[in-house]
Design an enzyme around this catalytic site. Sequence first.
Site, PDB file in Angstrom:
ATOM      1  N   HIS A 359       0.798  -1.223   0.000  1.00  0.00           N
ATOM      2  CA  HIS A 359       0.000   0.000   0.000  1.00  0.00           C
ATOM      3  C   HIS A 359       0.828   1.270   0.000  1.00  0.00           C
ATOM      4  CE1 HIS A 359      -4.182  -1.385   0.446  1.00  0.00           C
ATOM      5  NE2 HIS A 359      -3.662  -2.424   1.079  1.00  0.00           N
ATOM      6  N   LYS A 554      -8.381  13.807   5.069  1.00  0.00           N
ATOM      7  CA  LYS A 554      -7.562  12.597   5.018  1.00  0.00           C
ATOM      8  C   LYS A 554      -6.482  12.718   6.090  1.00  0.00           C
ATOM      9  CE  LYS A 554      -6.906  13.403   0.723  1.00  0.00           C
ATOM     10  NZ  LYS A 554      -6.721  12.593  -0.468  1.00  0.00           N
ATOM     11  N   ARG A 555      -5.775  11.634   6.319  1.00  0.00           N
ATOM     12  CA  ARG A 555      -4.686  11.646   7.291  1.00  0.00           C
ATOM     13  C   ARG A 555      -3.724  12.784   6.978  1.00  0.00           C
ATOM     14  NH1 ARG A 555       0.076   8.497   6.817  1.00  0.00           N
ATOM     15  NH2 ARG A 555      -0.877   7.490   5.007  1.00  0.00           N
ATOM     16  N   LYS A 560       0.725  14.275   1.478  1.00  0.00           N
ATOM     17  CA  LYS A 560      -0.654  14.555   1.060  1.00  0.00           C
ATOM     18  C   LYS A 560      -0.886  16.049   0.842  1.00  0.00           C
ATOM     19  CE  LYS A 560      -2.534  10.391   3.260  1.00  0.00           C
ATOM     20  NZ  LYS A 560      -3.152   9.720   2.104  1.00  0.00           N
ATOM     21  N   THR A 665      -8.678   6.323  -1.685  1.00  0.00           N
ATOM     22  CA  THR A 665     -10.058   5.898  -1.944  1.00  0.00           C
ATOM     23  C   THR A 665     -11.041   7.029  -1.672  1.00  0.00           C
ATOM     24  OG1 THR A 665     -10.158   4.964   0.294  1.00  0.00           O
ATOM     25  CG2 THR A 665      -9.649   3.445  -1.511  1.00  0.00           C
ATOM     26  N   LYS A 669     -14.866   8.101  -3.457  1.00  0.00           N
ATOM     27  CA  LYS A 669     -16.125   8.389  -2.749  1.00  0.00           C
ATOM     28  C   LYS A 669     -16.687   9.736  -3.164  1.00  0.00           C
ATOM     29  CE  LYS A 669     -14.107   5.830   1.035  1.00  0.00           C
ATOM     30  NZ  LYS A 669     -13.219   5.972   2.207  1.00  0.00           N
TER      31      LYS A 669
END
Length: 824
Positions: A359, A554-555, A560, A665, A669
């Site tokens: 991952h 998100k985290r 990110k 993901t 969504k």
Amino acid sequence: MDTYTSDNVLAIQQAIVHHVEYTLAQTRYKFDDLEAYMATAYSIRDRLIESWNDTQSYFKEVDPKRVYYLSMEFLMGRSLLNALNNLEVRGQYTEALAELGYSLETLVTQERDAALGNGGLGRLAACFLDSMATTNLPAWGYGIRYQYGMFRQVLRDGFQHEQPDYWLNFGNPWELERSASIAYQVSFYGHVSVQDDGGRQAFRWNPGEQVTAVAYDTPIPGFQTNNTNNLRLWAAKPDREFDLQAFNTGDYVQAILAKQRAETLSSVLYPDDRTYEGKELRLKQQHFFVSATVQDVVRRYREQHASWDAFPDKVAFQMNDTHPTLLVPELMRVLMDHEGLGWTRAWELVTETCNFTNHTILPEALERWPVAMMEKLLPRHMQIIYDINWRFLQQMRGRYGDDWDRISRMSIIEETPDADKYVRMAYLAVIAARTVNGVAAIHSNILRDDTFAPFHELFPGKFQNKTNGVTPRRWLAFCNEPLRELLTDTLGSDAWIKDLDRLKVLREHARDPALQKRWQEVKALAKDKALSTIERLSGVALPNREAMLDVQVKRIHEYKRQLLNVLGIVHRYDTIRKLPRAERGGVVPRVCVIGGKAAPGYEMAKRIIKLVSAVAEKVNNDPEVGDLLKVAFVPDYNVSVAEAIIPGTELSEHISTAGTEASGTGNMKFAMNGALIIGTMDGANIEIAEEIGEDNIFIFGARASEVAGLRAARAEFQPDPRFLHTLDLIRSGTFGWEDYFVPLLDSITYSDYYLVANDFGPYIEAQERVDRVYQKPEEWTAMSINSTAGSGFFSSDRTILEYAKDIWGVEPTPVPNQRDDFDD
């Protein structure tokens, strides 16, 4: 089963009242919302148990090949609405509760999110469980029943504080404790002795510590199917409940210490590993759940098979990232030391049944464990790992000769210049696995061409891509009912819920004025709900319901690039302030929302959260800007919050540095629910752009192939003046806390590993394109419809069926319907 619980309204009411009185021991004449929720949940669980028992009985009868999905995380979210919808009894329960004087919507809020995961890894596992049940695959999930989960995030003065998440305080009505029937001893420490067994060496592990793994089962129902699969989670208990000898000799403290040590194993998800003790606890957790799982699977197999010949035809293990990689030496140990198989046969069975999903491509996320720690904690496993590595290196020597530099780079055991030794868990997984897969096309290419390139050259047939997906039940049909009704009306049936490719038909109607009008109405309803949720959680007033809802949840991590988002917000704020008042009417109002947790030991991520909060404090209280810009940080972001925010989001940010995000993901969504994506060509964004069309997504920034060159040329790079000005605003104290933000700003001023400066200009220009399109409602709505229309590929049903066909070799095994004859 001979009889089944009826699903009519009266029977449901009787079941709820029965559980109020006999399970909760409350009077049936007066019970509060929490008690009503618990009784309702128990009554639904009764129905799940019926289906669960039918499913397991049928699987035992036909003996299909089964999948065992091992994951350290299962981010399940709430179960009440999901179970009602999957069992298709929501209408009956809504009516039954209303007649009893309760609102289903109110009872839903009484349920705590199951704190069994952190982010995408755990949510993916939960989506996969839903899809495995819906597609009728014989599959179980295995993990840990964390008492406190990761942590509950609280913001004080803009700083993240971690608190225990007491999600089990009032019990969990969805689980079934199996302490009386399913429990296994798990061993640690000690030493290994060698004995002669008829001329054959027999290894015996003499453990120094043992705990008991107790099973807790949660039924996982499929949608429009009779199949109900299982999630089995392990809780750690002392090997003996109480050390009576220590107690009788007066050592009460020693008597309870063993109990505390054991229960610590399953207390917290991802303990802080900055200390030796934290690292050791993580490794103990991994072995604990893997060992219990292996014993459980072996027991189930041996109940129906006298020999090991059929094992690869009946068992497929899937390791969800490197955390369950101890499956390899543990299965070898059980097969050799307990079942008496030789090395060669045991290795054949391991390599024919184990599969590995990677991952991440971030080097720091590829797990390594100190050899000294492994030898101390798991001495027999370290012996087996050494043996696996020795045999593998001998094969490599036969292939590459004495090119030890090349061979050492493939070794499971890494030796550092300081003479420290580490076990590379990802390498162990790759060598032992039957298949290795990435989770998005770009990610799988990087694994083959870079991260695991030497292994791909050696085992090209092992490597596959399986692009992630999300369940369209929870993430569209159940969390966005107005859109579900619109899609069903437009497509003529609700068959799309199990066949998401049917949404493609929407493309033909994307510019139909009638559909656009209804689409905008549905989106406005969802947006109002999302804004209300954000107001409640963040404390920020959001009076302008016409403002664009721009979300990044998100985290929190540097790759990110929440930092890029914040810098963009600062630039927008500065731009608005500089505009003459007469020109501010042309500004597109925005509500910018950021949410996510930072790991407790990740200081840079925590500074990003503080920066978001500081910017929000300044912007939200500036009368010069007013409602043209609002900023909110949503604390303790979880599945239930996501279900409220995602349907109403208009712009979703997925802006990681190209080549760093394995898949993502969240982007799927948001796209399913008609949000438009602004993002880089990274992770699944690439495939989303292909599926919905690049003209329906706002792409910007460096490509993965350019990243290495840009990093190398950093010394010559001249940042965009707007970038430098934005940093100056923060450095000069415009938002306060300027000293605290120095390390954050320095990280993107000098090394800037994640190319925030490089992508800042293109990001601002992409945001300007967003504004221009938003001012054209017909164009924006057509893009929104096309986003949903192109999301069929990102159903986890598709992903799981690909795993079943290409990796596991399992077939759908639908359970015959036995209820109809008993329903009223």
